[in-house]
Write a protein that holds these residues in place. Sequence first.
Motif, short mmCIF file in Angstrom:
data_model
loop_
_atom_site.label_atom_id
_atom_site.label_comp_id
_atom_site.label_asym_id
_atom_site.label_seq_id
_atom_site.Cartn_x
_atom_site.Cartn_y
_atom_site.Cartn_z
N ARG A 344 0.84 -1.21 0.00
CA ARG A 344 0.00 0.00 0.00
C ARG A 344 0.86 1.25 0.00
O ARG A 344 0.57 2.23 -0.69
CB ARG A 344 -0.93 0.01 1.22
CG ARG A 344 -2.24 -0.75 1.00
CD ARG A 344 -3.30 -0.35 2.03
NE ARG A 344 -2.92 -0.65 3.41
CZ ARG A 344 -3.09 -1.85 3.99
NH1 ARG A 344 -3.65 -2.85 3.32
NH2 ARG A 344 -2.71 -2.05 5.24
N LEU A 345 1.96 1.22 0.76
CA LEU A 345 2.85 2.39 0.80
C LEU A 345 3.45 2.65 -0.59
O LEU A 345 3.49 3.79 -1.04
CB LEU A 345 3.98 2.17 1.80
CG LEU A 345 3.65 2.38 3.27
CD1 LEU A 345 4.89 2.16 4.13
CD2 LEU A 345 3.09 3.79 3.51
N ALA A 348 0.85 4.05 -2.84
CA ALA A 348 0.55 5.45 -2.50
C ALA A 348 1.68 6.37 -2.94
O ALA A 348 1.46 7.55 -3.25
CB ALA A 348 0.33 5.58 -0.99
N GLU A 350 3.22 6.47 -5.59
CA GLU A 350 3.06 6.93 -6.96
C GLU A 350 2.59 8.38 -6.99
O GLU A 350 2.98 9.17 -7.83
CB GLU A 350 2.06 6.02 -7.66
CG GLU A 350 2.26 5.96 -9.15
CD GLU A 350 1.44 4.83 -9.76
OE1 GLU A 350 0.68 5.12 -10.67
OE2 GLU A 350 1.55 3.68 -9.28
N LYS A 351 1.72 8.72 -6.02
CA LYS A 351 1.21 10.10 -5.95
C LYS A 351 1.85 10.87 -4.80
O LYS A 351 1.42 11.96 -4.46
CB LYS A 351 -0.30 10.08 -5.79
CG LYS A 351 -1.02 9.42 -6.96
CD LYS A 351 -2.39 10.03 -7.17
CE LYS A 351 -2.90 9.86 -8.59
NZ LYS A 351 -2.81 8.49 -9.11
N ALA A 353 1.62 10.02 -1.73
CA ALA A 353 0.63 10.03 -0.64
C ALA A 353 1.01 9.08 0.51
O ALA A 353 0.25 8.93 1.46
CB ALA A 353 -0.74 9.65 -1.18
N HIS A 354 2.16 8.46 0.44
CA HIS A 354 2.53 7.46 1.44
C HIS A 354 2.70 8.04 2.84
O HIS A 354 2.46 7.38 3.83
CB HIS A 354 3.81 6.73 1.02
CG HIS A 354 4.92 7.64 0.63
ND1 HIS A 354 4.83 8.48 -0.46
CD2 HIS A 354 6.15 7.87 1.17
CE1 HIS A 354 5.97 9.18 -0.57
NE2 HIS A 354 6.77 8.82 0.41
N ALA A 357 -0.47 8.27 4.78
CA ALA A 357 -1.20 7.01 4.96
C ALA A 357 -1.27 6.57 6.42
O ALA A 357 -1.95 5.60 6.74
CB ALA A 357 -0.56 5.91 4.10
N CYS A 359 0.95 5.18 8.34
CA CYS A 359 1.58 3.89 8.64
C CYS A 359 2.53 4.06 9.83
O CYS A 359 3.47 4.85 9.78
CB CYS A 359 2.36 3.41 7.42
SG CYS A 359 3.34 1.94 7.77
#
Length: 407
Positions: A344-345, A348, A350-351, A353-354, A357, A359
Amino acid sequence: RGVTYGEMRRLRGLMLLVNPHSGRGQALSLFSNHIQRMLTEAGLPHTLIVTERQNHARELVREADLTKWDALVIVSGDGLLFEVVNGLMERDDWEEAIQTPLGILPGGSGNALAASIHHYTGSPPGSSEELLVSCGFLLCKGLVSRLDLASVSLASGHRLFSFLSLAWGFVADVDIESEKYRYVGAARFTVGTLVRLASLRVYQGRLAYLPAEESPPLDGASPQGQATSFCSSVFCQLPKASPDQGAAHTFHNSCNSNNATKGCRSEDPLPASRGPSDSLLVPLEQPVPSHWTVVKEENFVLVLAMYQSHLAEDLLAAPGASLEDGVMHLFYIKAGISRAALLRLFLAMEKGAHLAAGCPNLVYVKVRALRLEPFTPKGVITVDGEVVEYGPVQAQVHDGLARLIAG
Ligand code: ADP
Ligand code: MG
């Protein structure tokens, strides 16, 4: 009527260095199909040099008469620029040589710097060819910015200069394992990430850093007190553009003075035969200075220091980075993250947005210097995507040491 390039002064020309094997092996045809005409129409003389082997470019720029060129331009991935930067820093006249404007046209599979300068213009991400054309336009415009470099010291005493990243663990392994997928171009990192996720592992070691807010920027390796400005276009010798004329370059205000006193609480700077001395570092055999932060955890999935925004064409790893912000954007992921959460990280990322998130395993901090001591006897550390000697390593940022043609 505007001033044309020809009226500004006689151009010396661009040295274009092409790695014929980078990416899908198409750097030369990408250049002739998309860029050559653009340069000719812009009236920019250029000489194409096709590298014959690894380190050919490094040797060439080490010996080159740099007064003959307006800029050294790489048509390849980040690896060839890494050669050029280090070739320049290995010269006796490194201080002047590293001021030679550099340019990058993405022709490789790892085109992180090209993706970063495209991103800094505010343009939306595009295909690999769109990125190439965008970088071609930036090259024709010829606006020069300062570019941070990091010096990276290895246990052998070797020192390298890096413009992009220092990686250990997951990212370094993907960097190297994915080279065999170079034929898929920039998608090699996606493939490599999925493969590595399947055999996710933990990397043990000690990480320490000097937080950026702890250390007001000092001299670093800022242009050695040269406070004089230059016109922002490499192709122009008109009187300098003043900042209010919207010049692309930004002199780090704090770089030009206050050397060595503010901010540096470490012992004497690490001496260096060539290149700026590392005022923030102490020898690797000594413990890190007491005002550094030592990370409590010793089990990691990855440690990644980035000095530009992109880790790959479609990985916006450090959304807050800019060409010359004088910091390394340090990320680490603590062990215990699930495969799904790690995936998921990366998705994310890619934009960019990690970071949002939430985390709990991901830590992000801006630093001026860092040290990494892996415990395992074998492993991979990469600098700008290239494998370096494995073992203890430390790095510090040198504000705006190089110059890059960017937007
Ligand atoms: P990519 O993005 O596809 O990895 P790079 O520019 O990073 O492309 O180059 C990959 C590697 O090839 C680097 O380690 C670089 O030093 C090396 N290299 C450069 N020129 C040549 C050449 N002519 N032959 C083989 N390797 C080369
Ligand atoms: Mg590469």
